[in-house]
Design an enzyme around this catalytic site. Sequence first.
Site, PDB file in Angstrom:
ATOM      1  N   HIS A 142      40.201  37.252  33.239  1.00  0.00           N
ATOM      2  CA  HIS A 142      40.386  36.727  34.823  1.00  0.00           C
ATOM      3  C   HIS A 142      40.510  35.125  35.296  1.00  0.00           C
ATOM      4  CE1 HIS A 142      40.543  38.399  38.916  1.00  0.00           C
ATOM      5  NE2 HIS A 142      39.383  37.659  39.333  1.00  0.00           N
ATOM      6  N   ASP A 160      42.211  40.951  31.709  1.00  0.00           N
ATOM      7  CA  ASP A 160      41.855  40.805  33.183  1.00  0.00           C
ATOM      8  C   ASP A 160      41.438  42.165  33.725  1.00  0.00           C
ATOM      9  OD1 ASP A 160      41.877  39.755  35.821  1.00  0.00           O
ATOM     10  OD2 ASP A 160      43.539  38.292  35.467  1.00  0.00           O
ATOM     11  N   SER A 199      42.325  35.561  42.422  1.00  0.00           N
ATOM     12  CA  SER A 199      41.498  36.697  42.696  1.00  0.00           C
ATOM     13  C   SER A 199      41.537  37.075  44.166  1.00  0.00           C
ATOM     14  CB  SER A 199      40.225  36.210  42.105  1.00  0.00           C
ATOM     15  OG  SER A 199      39.382  37.454  42.259  1.00  0.00           O
TER      16      SER A 199
END
Length: 307
Positions: A287, A260, A120
């Site tokens: 995610h 995602d 991320s």
Amino acid sequence: MSSLKVREGDADFNVPGAGKPCKTWYKMYGTLPHPYNPPLVVLHGGPGSTHEYLDILSELTRLFDVPVILYDQIGNGRSTHLPEKNGNVDFWTVQLFVDELHNLLNHLNIHDNYNVLGQSWGGMLASEFATRQPKGLGKLVIADSPASMALFVKAAKELRKGLPQEVQDALNKHEAADTTTDPEYIAAMNEFYKRHSCRLDPVPQSLVDGLAWMEKDPTVYSTMNGLNEFNITGYLKTWNVIDRLHNIQATTLLINGRYDITHDIVVEPFFQHIPKVRWVQFADSAHVPHLEETERFMQVVWAFLRG
């Protein structure tokens, strides 16, 4: 897991402008130096989360004898907190976190040979780090990360259109009224997260723990990001690494989930512009595929690292 060699420590980090001594807390699985496997340094997301939800990557040590190093980035977790810097966009910059990573590599004496995995925001940081062509970087894993915040917001808003209408209405109503702390708004956001952040029910405790730090000390997240994925108002609002991706020399693995929030259009620029790159998508993940499809994730990352 209990048989793994684990070491924790602090790396002193001199931060101009901090006004006090700073440190980076880290946790290392396995043995350094290792005779044949370079250490994998893991960069967590947020910005302003902590390492807990990535602790599962110690499976790479247990299964494949890869030394794994996790750390809490400055501003949260077990590293130095700086709530007095809340809102200071001149302090909370990408360069601060790049400098912190260099400092940790030097502290651990691994700057000549290491790999990096960023998840991320951690992948955004990893891409920034790699564009500078740092000494010793072997391979790079960018997991669930955008190449541009403008693309990230665009993708999030498209995914939002797929929510039930009553959920969209609740989001719109409270954003217009600036009542985003209302339980109805929080519940609506959670509906989005169930679809596009983590599809596991219940949500793994490690993810709950990592995100909880951002509530305890929101300094980094609120300054760099803002309210949430639909409302990026902080330092990263205009962040874009696309025009520098050609500078990445490390062989790179891209990862995202089918559902995602970091949707394909957000990942695609990495694939188009990094010279040596491959892309793996996880069909049953959002995610956090390292939590949603752990076994396959470990196999994919190990195959990449050893290849």
